[in-house]
Design an enzyme around this catalytic site. Structure first.
Site, short mmCIF file in Angstrom:
data_model
loop_
_atom_site.label_atom_id
_atom_site.label_comp_id
_atom_site.label_asym_id
_atom_site.label_seq_id
_atom_site.Cartn_x
_atom_site.Cartn_y
_atom_site.Cartn_z
N ASN A 8 0.86 -1.19 0.00
CA ASN A 8 0.00 0.00 0.00
C ASN A 8 0.89 1.24 0.00
O ASN A 8 1.43 1.62 1.03
CB ASN A 8 -0.91 -0.04 1.25
N GLU A 164 -6.24 -4.97 10.32
CA GLU A 164 -5.25 -3.92 10.57
C GLU A 164 -5.61 -3.18 11.85
O GLU A 164 -6.34 -2.16 11.79
CB GLU A 164 -5.23 -2.93 9.41
P1 PGA Z 1 2.25 0.38 7.88
O1 PGA Z 1 0.84 0.61 7.20
O2 PGA Z 1 2.84 -0.89 7.30
O3 PGA Z 1 3.05 1.59 7.52
O4 PGA Z 1 2.02 0.23 9.34
C1 PGA Z 1 -0.04 -0.44 6.97
C2 PGA Z 1 -1.32 0.09 6.38
O5 PGA Z 1 -1.79 1.15 6.80
O6 PGA Z 1 -1.91 -0.51 5.49
#
Ligand code: PGA
Length: 240
Positions: A8, A164
């Site tokens: 992402n 998440e």
């Molecule tokens: P991060 O983000 O890996 O920077 O913690 C994950 C996400 O928000 O999809």
């Protein structure tokens, strides 16, 4: 089934930087260094036209979509157009969309329906805040988000879920793999059908193997560590 990595890229990269990083990933694929991982890249909308995944196994996801295929909705992007631009998947209900743009479960359900109508697979993000976790409400919160998403499809396996926990996003510390795996099992129970559930929140080259070693963690959604070639390549290398 192969583990999958969803990268992402949020709003981290310019169009030019997205094209450059994608070219490096194509080279990794040509060099057969994908380590048996299914890679899905989620660039910004405007970078979609410059990422050509047609001749590779790498897939493309959008980071959001409109709730209808067409209509008077200023600023919305039709999932039909995303599909034409090569997106096979779309991230929906990311916690940043829920928090910064006040997206509700009802709106996310409409987006899921629109994505499915355009034959795009939704990756539905769910997760609790730190306060909800402290109040032992994780299952209540995640359960409501999952049920709302399930209500938008006939067959649960049309969806991919991403667990998440909001408090783990961008913090440098992921949830203990066994704790995440319990919530993944809960999501799978609710779906009562074969659905894939990935984990997101501070995934890094250091913790990816331990996360993917859990039976119920089918993949990972990576934010920060996916927006630089060295750390994304290290995540791919360490995935198995
Ligand atoms: P991060 O983000 O890996 O920077 O913690 C994950 C996400 O928000 O999809």
């Amino acid at each position: 089934m192969k583990p999958f990595i969803i990268a992402n890229w949020k709003q981290y990269l310019s169009i030019k930087e997205s094209a450059k990083l994608f070219a490096q990933l194509l080279q990794l694929d040509r060099d057969s260094k994908m380590n048996g991982v299914d890679l899905i890249i989620a660039p910004s909308f405007v970078a979609l036209p410059v990422l050509d995944a047609a001749k590779t196994k790498i897939k493309i996801a959008a980071q959001d979509c409109g709730a209808t295929l067409v209509g008077a909705h200023t600023g919305a992007v039709s999932p039909t157009d995303l599909r034409i631009l090569g997106a096979t998947h779309v991230i929906l209900g990311h916690s940043e969309r829920r928090a910064e743009y006040f997206e509700t479960d009802a709106l996310i359900a409409e987006k899921i329906k629109a994505a499915r109508a355009a034959k795009v697979t939704p990756i539905v993000c769910v997760g609790e805040t730190a306060a909800e976790r402290a109040a032992k409400k994780t299952r209540v919160v995640v359960g409501a988000q999952v049920r709302a998403a399930l209500s938008a499809v006939k067959d649960p396996s049309e969806l991919i879920f991403a667990y998440e926990p909001r408090w783990a996003i961008g913090m440098g510390t992921a949830v203990a793999p066994e704790d995440a795996a319990q919530i993944h099992a809960y999501i799978k129970d609710l779906a009562n059908a074969p659905v894939r559930v990935c984990y997101g929140g501070s995934v890094s080259p250091e913790n990816i193997a331990a996360l993917l070693a859990e039976k119920n963690i089918d993949g990972v959604l990576i934010g920060g560590a996916s927006a630089k070639f060295a750390s994304l390549a290290a995540c791919i290398k360490n995935a198995k």
